[in-house]
Design a protein around this motif. Structure first.
Motif, PDB file in Angstrom:
ATOM      1  N   VAL A 172       0.839  -1.189   0.000  1.00 14.45           N
ATOM      2  CA  VAL A 172       0.000   0.000   0.000  1.00 14.45           C
ATOM      3  C   VAL A 172       0.882   1.250   0.000  1.00 14.45           C
ATOM      4  O   VAL A 172       1.875   1.335   0.727  1.00 14.45           O
ATOM      5  N   ALA A 173       0.509   2.200  -0.834  1.00 18.08           N
ATOM      6  CA  ALA A 173       1.186   3.499  -0.899  1.00 18.08           C
ATOM      7  C   ALA A 173       0.432   4.485  -0.015  1.00 18.08           C
ATOM      8  O   ALA A 173      -0.804   4.549  -0.055  1.00 18.08           O
ATOM      9  N   LEU A 174       1.184   5.241   0.775  1.00 21.02           N
ATOM     10  CA  LEU A 174       0.608   6.212   1.701  1.00 21.02           C
ATOM     11  C   LEU A 174       1.389   7.514   1.638  1.00 21.02           C
ATOM     12  O   LEU A 174       2.576   7.521   1.268  1.00 21.02           O
ATOM     13  N   ARG A 175       0.758   8.596   2.018  1.00 21.29           N
ATOM     14  CA  ARG A 175       1.496   9.854   2.198  1.00 21.29           C
ATOM     15  C   ARG A 175       2.432   9.709   3.399  1.00 21.29           C
ATOM     16  O   ARG A 175       2.130   8.991   4.359  1.00 21.29           O
ATOM     17  N   SER A 176       3.546  10.382   3.348  1.00 18.82           N
ATOM     18  CA  SER A 176       4.512  10.269   4.450  1.00 18.82           C
ATOM     19  C   SER A 176       3.972  10.833   5.753  1.00 18.82           C
ATOM     20  O   SER A 176       4.438  10.459   6.843  1.00 18.82           O
ATOM     21  N   ASP A 177       2.970  11.745   5.674  1.00 16.25           N
ATOM     22  CA  ASP A 177       2.402  12.299   6.909  1.00 16.25           C
ATOM     23  C   ASP A 177       1.226  11.479   7.431  1.00 16.25           C
ATOM     24  O   ASP A 177       0.593  11.850   8.418  1.00 16.25           O
ATOM     25  N   ASP A 178       0.926  10.380   6.805  1.00 12.48           N
ATOM     26  CA  ASP A 178      -0.126   9.483   7.291  1.00 12.48           C
ATOM     27  C   ASP A 178       0.427   8.716   8.497  1.00 12.48           C
ATOM     28  O   ASP A 178       1.531   8.166   8.441  1.00 12.48           O
ATOM     29  N   PRO A 179      -0.278   8.665   9.600  1.00  8.27           N
ATOM     30  CA  PRO A 179       0.211   7.918  10.780  1.00  8.27           C
ATOM     31  C   PRO A 179       0.572   6.464  10.470  1.00  8.27           C
ATOM     32  O   PRO A 179       1.500   5.913  11.084  1.00  8.27           O
ATOM     33  N   LEU A 180      -0.111   5.853   9.511  1.00  5.46           N
ATOM     34  CA  LEU A 180       0.200   4.466   9.169  1.00  5.46           C
ATOM     35  C   LEU A 180       1.588   4.325   8.544  1.00  5.46           C
ATOM     36  O   LEU A 180       2.176   3.244   8.567  1.00  5.46           O
ATOM     37  N   ALA A 181       2.116   5.419   7.993  1.00  2.00           N
ATOM     38  CA  ALA A 181       3.411   5.367   7.325  1.00  2.00           C
ATOM     39  C   ALA A 181       4.557   5.192   8.307  1.00  2.00           C
ATOM     40  O   ALA A 181       5.693   4.914   7.897  1.00  2.00           O
ATOM     41  N   ARG A 182       4.280   5.311   9.599  1.00  5.83           N
ATOM     42  CA  ARG A 182       5.340   5.171  10.598  1.00  5.83           C
ATOM     43  C   ARG A 182       5.654   3.712  10.905  1.00  5.83           C
ATOM     44  O   ARG A 182       6.683   3.399  11.511  1.00  5.83           O
ATOM     45  N   LEU A 221     -12.446   5.384  -4.660  1.00  2.80           N
ATOM     46  CA  LEU A 221     -12.494   6.450  -5.656  1.00  2.80           C
ATOM     47  C   LEU A 221     -11.842   5.910  -6.930  1.00  2.80           C
ATOM     48  O   LEU A 221     -10.622   5.754  -6.987  1.00  2.80           O
ATOM     49  N   PRO A 222     -12.635   5.558  -7.954  1.00  7.31           N
ATOM     50  CA  PRO A 222     -12.058   4.927  -9.148  1.00  7.31           C
ATOM     51  C   PRO A 222     -11.350   5.932 -10.061  1.00  7.31           C
ATOM     52  O   PRO A 222     -11.827   7.040 -10.283  1.00  7.31           O
ATOM     53  N   VAL A 223     -10.193   5.519 -10.576  1.00 12.59           N
ATOM     54  CA  VAL A 223      -9.457   6.260 -11.609  1.00 12.59           C
ATOM     55  C   VAL A 223      -9.002   5.237 -12.644  1.00 12.59           C
ATOM     56  O   VAL A 223      -9.123   4.027 -12.441  1.00 12.59           O
ATOM     57  N   ASN A 224      -8.465   5.714 -13.753  1.00  7.72           N
ATOM     58  CA  ASN A 224      -8.099   4.796 -14.838  1.00  7.72           C
ATOM     59  C   ASN A 224      -6.632   4.383 -14.833  1.00  7.72           C
ATOM     60  O   ASN A 224      -6.286   3.344 -15.392  1.00  7.72           O
ATOM     61  N   ARG A 225      -5.772   5.184 -14.227  1.00  6.98           N
ATOM     62  CA  ARG A 225      -4.329   4.908 -14.327  1.00  6.98           C
ATOM     63  C   ARG A 225      -3.683   4.950 -12.955  1.00  6.98           C
ATOM     64  O   ARG A 225      -4.073   5.743 -12.091  1.00  6.98           O
ATOM     65  N   VAL A 226      -2.657   4.121 -12.766  1.00 13.25           N
ATOM     66  CA  VAL A 226      -1.942   4.110 -11.496  1.00 13.25           C
ATOM     67  C   VAL A 226      -1.241   5.437 -11.252  1.00 13.25           C
ATOM     68  O   VAL A 226      -1.184   5.931 -10.122  1.00 13.25           O
ATOM     69  N   ASN A 227      -0.700   6.054 -12.305  1.00  8.40           N
ATOM     70  CA  ASN A 227      -0.042   7.352 -12.138  1.00  8.40           C
ATOM     71  C   ASN A 227      -1.024   8.406 -11.641  1.00  8.40           C
ATOM     72  O   ASN A 227      -0.667   9.279 -10.846  1.00  8.40           O
ATOM     73  N   THR A 228      -2.274   8.331 -12.127  1.00 13.04           N
ATOM     74  CA  THR A 228      -3.293   9.264 -11.653  1.00 13.04           C
ATOM     75  C   THR A 228      -3.568   9.049 -10.175  1.00 13.04           C
ATOM     76  O   THR A 228      -3.652  10.010  -9.391  1.00 13.04           O
ATOM     77  N   ALA A 229      -3.699   7.787  -9.768  1.00 15.76           N
ATOM     78  CA  ALA A 229      -3.963   7.486  -8.357  1.00 15.76           C
ATOM     79  C   ALA A 229      -2.837   7.992  -7.466  1.00 15.76           C
ATOM     80  O   ALA A 229      -3.076   8.612  -6.419  1.00 15.76           O
ATOM     81  N   LEU A 249       8.186   2.951  -8.822  1.00 16.71           N
ATOM     82  CA  LEU A 249       7.195   3.915  -9.294  1.00 16.71           C
ATOM     83  C   LEU A 249       6.618   4.698  -8.128  1.00 16.71           C
ATOM     84  O   LEU A 249       6.526   5.932  -8.158  1.00 16.71           O
ATOM     85  N   VAL A 250       6.241   3.996  -7.052  1.00 17.91           N
ATOM     86  CA  VAL A 250       5.647   4.650  -5.886  1.00 17.91           C
ATOM     87  C   VAL A 250       6.657   5.588  -5.233  1.00 17.91           C
ATOM     88  O   VAL A 250       6.341   6.744  -4.888  1.00 17.91           O
ATOM     89  N   ARG A 251       7.896   5.128  -5.060  1.00 12.42           N
ATOM     90  CA  ARG A 251       8.929   5.964  -4.441  1.00 12.42           C
ATOM     91  C   ARG A 251       9.189   7.218  -5.270  1.00 12.42           C
ATOM     92  O   ARG A 251       9.514   8.277  -4.742  1.00 12.42           O
ATOM     93  N   GLY A 252       9.030   7.094  -6.590  1.00 11.32           N
ATOM     94  CA  GLY A 252       9.240   8.244  -7.463  1.00 11.32           C
ATOM     95  C   GLY A 252       8.244   9.363  -7.208  1.00 11.32           C
ATOM     96  O   GLY A 252       8.517  10.529  -7.539  1.00 11.32           O
ATOM     97  N   PHE A 253       7.103   9.054  -6.627  1.00  6.30           N
ATOM     98  CA  PHE A 253       6.118  10.069  -6.278  1.00  6.30           C
ATOM     99  C   PHE A 253       6.333  10.611  -4.861  1.00  6.30           C
ATOM    100  O   PHE A 253       5.534  11.410  -4.377  1.00  6.30           O
ATOM    101  N   GLY A 254       7.394  10.157  -4.208  1.00  8.96           N
ATOM    102  CA  GLY A 254       7.693  10.624  -2.865  1.00  8.96           C
ATOM    103  C   GLY A 254       6.764  10.059  -1.802  1.00  8.96           C
ATOM    104  O   GLY A 254       6.560  10.681  -0.751  1.00  8.96           O
TER     105      GLY A 254
END
Length: 310
Positions: A172-182, A221-229, A249-254
């Motif tokens: 799972v990809a999360l924002r770095s400020d998400d508590p789960l990311a710790r 929330l449906p989207v068509n592309r992983v880059n969009t998500a 790919l995920v790390r490239g988005f920070g």
């Protein structure tokens, strides 16, 4: 009216012209002189005109034969070229494979797979389309795609062979400020209150069917592309589920990328090959290379190898 002229007769005729001698032409074709003369007589009888002028000293083309000779040479040259091309296709010195895959695989598995195949068969042209899975399936069905890749749960129809090539754990990809990311991992129940930015088709059948309903995310929330998500996740809270091989790919988005557990679910990746009684040698070899690639563990090891290089 078509004449039953044979290639053997044409080769005999051209050999006589090039050698200017029946005896030398017979040696060149590994025939007796009588057999060679018989071929020339058959040819002249079938075209109904004399093609060679014979004297005791030499053999040369008749006036009609001079006009016919370049056409005969062209026929033989075209045949030789066609046979050479056929040999090149059979021996994989040439060929074409049309491959298609959706975005997630296009930027993870497929580049390394295609590069590996190209190193073994540099003469084969692999044409790759990164398109949504619906277009992968459509291409297989209408014949514009030879080999496709996608989630195993996407079964095109009975006209397509399905080969499972790997089963990659979901992360799972999360924002770095998400508590789960710790933490070091995330459980499905932890995602229940977060919006799942979902680009995966048929997620309910392919993925959520393996998770207890009480732990399903409340909002998708449906989207068509992983880059969009992933782009949306950078600017809003939520989560994006990806196969673990998508880590670069995920790390490239920070973003933070963690194993998704309780339960651990694997994303099965399949290769789809059009059923055909006579696949081209190039398509067969790409199919066989991919199967060997998957059996060697290379497909499942892409993420681990990339982490070593990071």
């Amino acid at each position: 009216m078509a004449m039953d002229v044979t290639l053997r007769q044409l080769r005999a005729y051209v050999a006589v012209l090039e050698c200017a001698s029946f005896s030398e032409a017979a040696k060149a074709m590994h025939l007796s002189q009588a057999a060679l003369s018989g071929l020339i007589k058959e040819l002249e009888a079938r075209v109904g005109v004399r093609l060679l002028d014979r004297t005791t000293r030499k053999v040369s083309a008749s006036s009609v034969g001079e006009t016919f000779a370049p056409m005969a040479r062209r026929v033989l040259a075209n045949l030789d070229e066609a046979l050479d091309n056929l040999t090149n296709l059979k021996e994989l010195r040439r060929g074409l494979v049309r491959v298609a895959a959706p975005e997630t695989l296009s930027c993870t598995l497929l580049p390394e797979l295609i590069a590996g195949y190209g190193a073994h068969h540099p003469g084969v042209d692999v044409r790759f389309d990164d398109v949504p899975i619906q277009e992968v399936v459509a291409g297989l069905q209408n014949g514009s795609t030879d080999i496709g890749f996608g989630p195993a749960g996407v079964v095109p129809d009975q006209s397509v062979e399905v080969h499972i090539i790997c089963a990659d754990p979901l992360w799972v990809a999360l924002r770095s400020d998400d508590p789960l990311a710790r933490g070091t991992s995330v459980g499905w129940k932890d995602l229940r209150e977060r919006t799942l930015l979902n680009y995966m088709p048929n997620i309910a059948i392919n993925i959520l069917s393996q998770v207890p309903p009480r732990n399903h995310p409340k909002q998708l929330l449906p989207v068509n592309r992983v880059n969009t998500a992933l782009s949306m996740l950078r600017v809003r809270q939520g989560a994006v589920i990806c196969p673990s091989m998508a880590e670069p790919l995920v790390r490239g988005f920070g973003l933070t990328f963690l194993p998704l557990l309780q339960p651990a679910v694997k994303w099965k990746i399949a290769m789809f090959v059009r059923h055909s009684a006579s696949l081209s040698p190039a398509v067969e070899s790409f199919r066989d290379f991919t199967l060997a690639f998957s059996q060697s563990g290379a497909a499942g090891g892409i993420r681990r190898e990339r982490r070593k290089r990071m």
